[in-house]
Design a protein around this motif. Structure first.
Motif, short mmCIF file in Angstrom:
data_model
loop_
_atom_site.label_atom_id
_atom_site.label_comp_id
_atom_site.label_asym_id
_atom_site.label_seq_id
_atom_site.Cartn_x
_atom_site.Cartn_y
_atom_site.Cartn_z
N ILE A 1 -17.39 -22.47 -114.29
CA ILE A 1 -17.26 -21.62 -113.12
C ILE A 1 -15.82 -21.14 -113.02
CG2 ILE A 1 -16.82 -23.59 -111.59
CD1 ILE A 1 -18.46 -22.02 -109.43
N ALA A 2 -15.62 -19.89 -112.65
CA ALA A 2 -14.29 -19.30 -112.57
C ALA A 2 -14.20 -18.49 -111.29
CB ALA A 2 -14.01 -18.40 -113.77
N VAL A 3 -12.97 -18.31 -110.78
CA VAL A 3 -12.76 -17.49 -109.61
C VAL A 3 -11.79 -16.36 -109.95
CG1 VAL A 3 -13.22 -19.29 -107.92
CG2 VAL A 3 -10.89 -18.96 -108.74
N ASP A 4 -12.01 -15.23 -109.32
CA ASP A 4 -11.10 -14.09 -109.40
C ASP A 4 -10.40 -13.99 -108.07
OD1 ASP A 4 -9.75 -11.75 -109.77
OD2 ASP A 4 -11.53 -10.46 -109.90
N ASP A 5 -9.19 -14.54 -107.99
CA ASP A 5 -8.46 -14.59 -106.73
C ASP A 5 -7.94 -13.23 -106.31
OD1 ASP A 5 -8.63 -17.11 -105.58
OD2 ASP A 5 -7.21 -17.95 -107.01
N ALA A 6 -7.98 -12.24 -107.20
CA ALA A 6 -7.58 -10.89 -106.82
C ALA A 6 -8.65 -10.21 -105.98
CB ALA A 6 -7.27 -10.06 -108.06
N GLY A 7 -9.86 -10.76 -106.02
CA GLY A 7 -10.95 -10.19 -105.25
C GLY A 7 -11.13 -10.92 -103.94
N GLY A 8 -12.38 -11.24 -103.60
CA GLY A 8 -12.75 -11.76 -102.31
C GLY A 8 -12.21 -13.09 -101.83
N PRO A 9 -12.03 -14.20 -102.63
CA PRO A 9 -12.17 -14.24 -104.08
C PRO A 9 -13.63 -14.19 -104.53
CG PRO A 9 -11.73 -16.42 -103.23
CD PRO A 9 -11.64 -15.50 -102.06
N ASP A 10 -13.84 -13.63 -105.73
CA ASP A 10 -15.15 -13.57 -106.35
C ASP A 10 -15.32 -14.76 -107.28
OD1 ASP A 10 -15.35 -11.15 -105.05
OD2 ASP A 10 -14.86 -9.97 -106.83
N VAL A 11 -16.55 -15.13 -107.52
CA VAL A 11 -16.88 -16.24 -108.40
C VAL A 11 -17.66 -15.73 -109.60
CG1 VAL A 11 -18.26 -18.36 -108.60
CG2 VAL A 11 -16.84 -17.98 -106.58
N TRP A 12 -17.34 -16.26 -110.78
CA TRP A 12 -18.03 -15.88 -112.02
C TRP A 12 -18.64 -17.12 -112.66
CZ3 TRP A 12 -18.75 -11.11 -114.33
CH2 TRP A 12 -18.06 -10.03 -113.76
N VAL A 13 -19.89 -16.98 -113.13
CA VAL A 13 -20.55 -18.01 -113.93
C VAL A 13 -21.22 -17.34 -115.12
CG1 VAL A 13 -20.95 -19.70 -112.09
CG2 VAL A 13 -22.60 -17.86 -112.44
N VAL A 14 -21.45 -18.13 -116.16
CA VAL A 14 -22.07 -17.63 -117.39
C VAL A 14 -23.42 -18.31 -117.57
CG1 VAL A 14 -21.82 -17.40 -119.90
CG2 VAL A 14 -19.80 -17.26 -118.42
N TYR A 15 -24.44 -17.52 -117.90
CA TYR A 15 -25.78 -18.05 -118.15
C TYR A 15 -25.88 -18.42 -119.63
CZ TYR A 15 -27.16 -15.71 -113.74
OH TYR A 15 -27.26 -15.28 -112.43
N ARG A 16 -25.67 -19.68 -119.93
CA ARG A 16 -25.61 -20.10 -121.33
C ARG A 16 -26.91 -19.83 -122.07
NH1 ARG A 16 -22.87 -22.88 -125.04
NH2 ARG A 16 -24.01 -24.23 -126.47
#
Length: 625
Positions: free
Chosen positions: A576-591
């Motif tokens: 799991i990763a966050v983009d603190d430049a955004g909302g922050p937004d959260v990113w996940v990858v569907y393996r």
């Protein structure tokens, strides 16, 4: 086709770049306050009752992105701005909820107007393919002590690398379950056959007992299980917007996994469908997402997604054999904008702006692997099987920190704090290691929350003897005995004094004070398996619930969890990763589904604005006049 760009380092590793772009793959616009709502509607049951928390998804015909929202308490949904990528703006729209049949429709979005699309969901005769891992595990027989023992042995033996539903969505007689267990003992995480001669000791040992228990629970003549369905999301947990980006599984831009989790009736996908490679993600300073590919292939080490266009670009770092691509696993962004990743024992760096790659290999027999994080002094910390490594980008030198407790701890998660110290999870030994980056002193924090041994009490003397002999939590690569916490991946708060650990089997997050090494535990509200952690700029802690297709946010001040469901099934989230430049937004990858998801969060005010601008509300107001 791959274009050879440049060679790097003394090994002359080749960097290849291939652009994988589907025509019309423009991504939906972000959720914004005041943005017009192009698509809205109401979802009801067959009896007319509004259904809250239903996932509603929209995908333009021929596009490579899908946008999803959830219905509110009145059963209404509101999409953010969607720009039609084709002339005519034809979208497929569908609604799904556990216990109901999937409903779908086609909508034509007119840039000058808005579309109202309602759905009526019919009851599903068999909804077992839609269930989450927690719902499956909660329903397994546990009336007797022996049932509870076998249920726990199934949990720690058969769900370590995939959701429980992958197995339990099927029914077999006892002979069939033995065959399935034999298969599981021989294959890798994703359904592929493993290395010759390598079998799971634990699965082999419990083969007959597990087969009998599974026949009782999911045999041809078994009585129906009683499922306690998780409540559908409401309030803040239903306001998020999820944008899913397809990632091609091969060089061809249109070659994708055949089951991507978007249709819940298809059940849990596996790597046999073409997925099983994409793993970790990190967001660069321009908002692009870099994703590691952990499975051997001939064309890609990393993939990069441009969220503005949906374009996927693959980057190949040629392996030492001169042919295959180097595999990669963990990735992180440093404060100077450089992206760091581990690749087959080496540390890789890529400059996102110039697309220039460099490799840094530690002296033998050391190697790197697992997750990475930059400390407050600019060093990169990464795992080593028996400890951790610190890499100084200025001097290009490695420093090795060995586990205090000797054993095959199988370091997986690695973190680094603002003081320049390193942290790593000895996954198979229930220990978090700690290295003082200044003095070199190594300490450890045992993962032992209150009640941790309750599950272990289910074991018989023979069970205890078996797990002791195979070295569980002592010297072997096994943490399969009940009671283990299995600290998987962890992250330090870059601007705080805490490290957060995802205890996989323990279903909890551990907070470690970086000054005192004191650990505090916070159990999840459901028996899910947290895989990794990340801390955003607001000190909120995020974890991916790999067994339940969801992410959870933990508020350390309020000590409260909020769980946000994904609109797809069987994603098997590993990071799991966050983009603190955004909302922050959260990113996940569907393996297992070869997709990536961006999760954005609407406030109540933004949702109110969407309601006010929707054609649905305008029509309702007109009817009331």
């Amino acid at each position: 086709m791959l274009e050879t760009r440049r060679s790097i380092g003394p090994a002359a590793a080749i960097i290849g770049v291939c652009t994988l772009l589907v025509a019309g793959a423009s991504a939906p616009a972000a959720a914004q306050a005041g943005a017009p709502t192009p698509l809205a509607g109401t979802v009801t049951a067959a009896d007319g009752e509004p259904l809250a928390g239903v996932a509603v998804s929209a995908r333009a015909e021929g596009a490579s992105t899908t946008t999803s929202v959830f219905t509110d308490e009145a059963g209404r949904y509101y999409f953010p701005a969607l720009e039609p990528p084709f002339e005519g703006g034809r979208y497929q729209v569908w609604a799904q909820a556990v216990g109901y049949e999937r409903a779908s429709a086609h909508a034509v979005l007119d840039p000058a107007g808005q579309v109202a699309q309602d759905f009526t969901l019919a009851d599903a005769a068999d909804f077992t393919h839609q269930l989450s891992g927690v719902e499956w595990l909660d329903a397994l027989p546990a009336d007797t002590r022996e049932d509870r023992r076998l249920k726990e042995l199934f949990r720690v033996t058969c769900t370590e690398c995939h959701q429980a539903g992958l197995v339990l969505q099927n029914r077999f007689d006892e002979r069939g379950w033995r065959a399935m267990i034999d298969l599981m003992a021989n294959v890798s995480y994703h359904g592929w056959r493993g290395s010759s001669g390598r079998r799971s000791i634990t699965i082999d040992y419990y083969r007959d007992e597990l087969a009998a228990y599974l026949t009782k629970a999911r045999g041809p003549e078994s009585p129906p299980l009683t499922f306690e369905l998780q409540p559908r999301p409401t309030g803040e947990a239903a306001r998020h917007v999820v944008t899913e980006y397809d990632i091609p599984i091969a060089e061809l831009p249109t070659e994708r996994t055949s089951i991507d989790g978007s249709d819940w009736s298809e059940g849990i996908p596996s790597g046999m469908r073409g997925g099983g490679g994409m793993h970790d993600a990190a967001v660069d300073d321009d908002g692009n997402v870099w994703i590691t590919d952990s499975v051997p292939n001939d064309f890609r080490t990393l993939a990069r997604i441009d969220p503005r266009t949906g374009q996927v670009t693959g980057f190949k770092v040629t392996a030492p054999d001169g042919k295959r691509a180097r595999r990669s696993h963990g990735i992180t962004k440093a404060r100077d904008g450089m992206m760091w990743f581990d690749t087959q024992g080496s540390l890789g760096r890529v400059d996102p702006k110039t697309e220039t790659f460099e490799l840094y290999t530690p002296p033998r027999p050391l190697s790197v692997g697992g997750s990475l994080q930059e400390d407050g002094r600019g060093n990169i910390w990464v795992g080593n099987r028996h400890g951790a490594l610190k890499f100084d980008p200025a001097t290009r030198e490695y420093t090795y920190y060995q586990n205090k407790t000797v054993g095959d701890g199988q370091t997986y998660g690695t973190a680094a704090d603002r003081l320049g110290n390193g942290w790593w999870a000895q996954f198979n030994m229930d220990i978090v290691g700690h290295a003082n980056g200044t003095t070199g002193e190594v300490d450890e924090v045992p993962m032992r929350p209150p009640g941790a041994l309750d599950r272990e009490q289910l074991l018989t003397p023979a069970d205890r003897d078996f797990f002791h002999r195979i070295g569980a939590m002592r010297f072997s690569g096994s943490v399969y005995n009940p009671g283990g916490q299995a600290p998987r991946r962890l992250a330090a708060d870059p601007a705080g004094d805490t490290v957060w650990v995802a205890n996989w089997w323990g279903s909890n997050l551990a907070k470690i004070d970086i000054n005192t090494l004191e650990a505090t535990y916070y159990h999840l509200p459901i028996g899910a398996h947290p895989y990794a952690t990340v801390v955003d700029r607001n000190h909120m802690v995020w974890t991916n619930l790999s067994s339940d297709d969801a992410v959870a946010r933990f508020d350390p001040v309020a000590e409260e969890y909020t769980i946000f469901k994904l609109p797809s099934l069987g994603a098997e989230l590993r990071h799991i990763a966050v983009d603190d430049a955004g909302g922050p937004d959260v990113w996940v990858v569907y393996r297992e589904a070869s997709r990536a998801a961006r999760i954005q969060f609407r406030t109540e005010a933004q949702l109110q604005a969407a309601r006010a601008s929707s054609a649905l509300e305008a029509a309702a107001a007109g009817d009331g006049q």
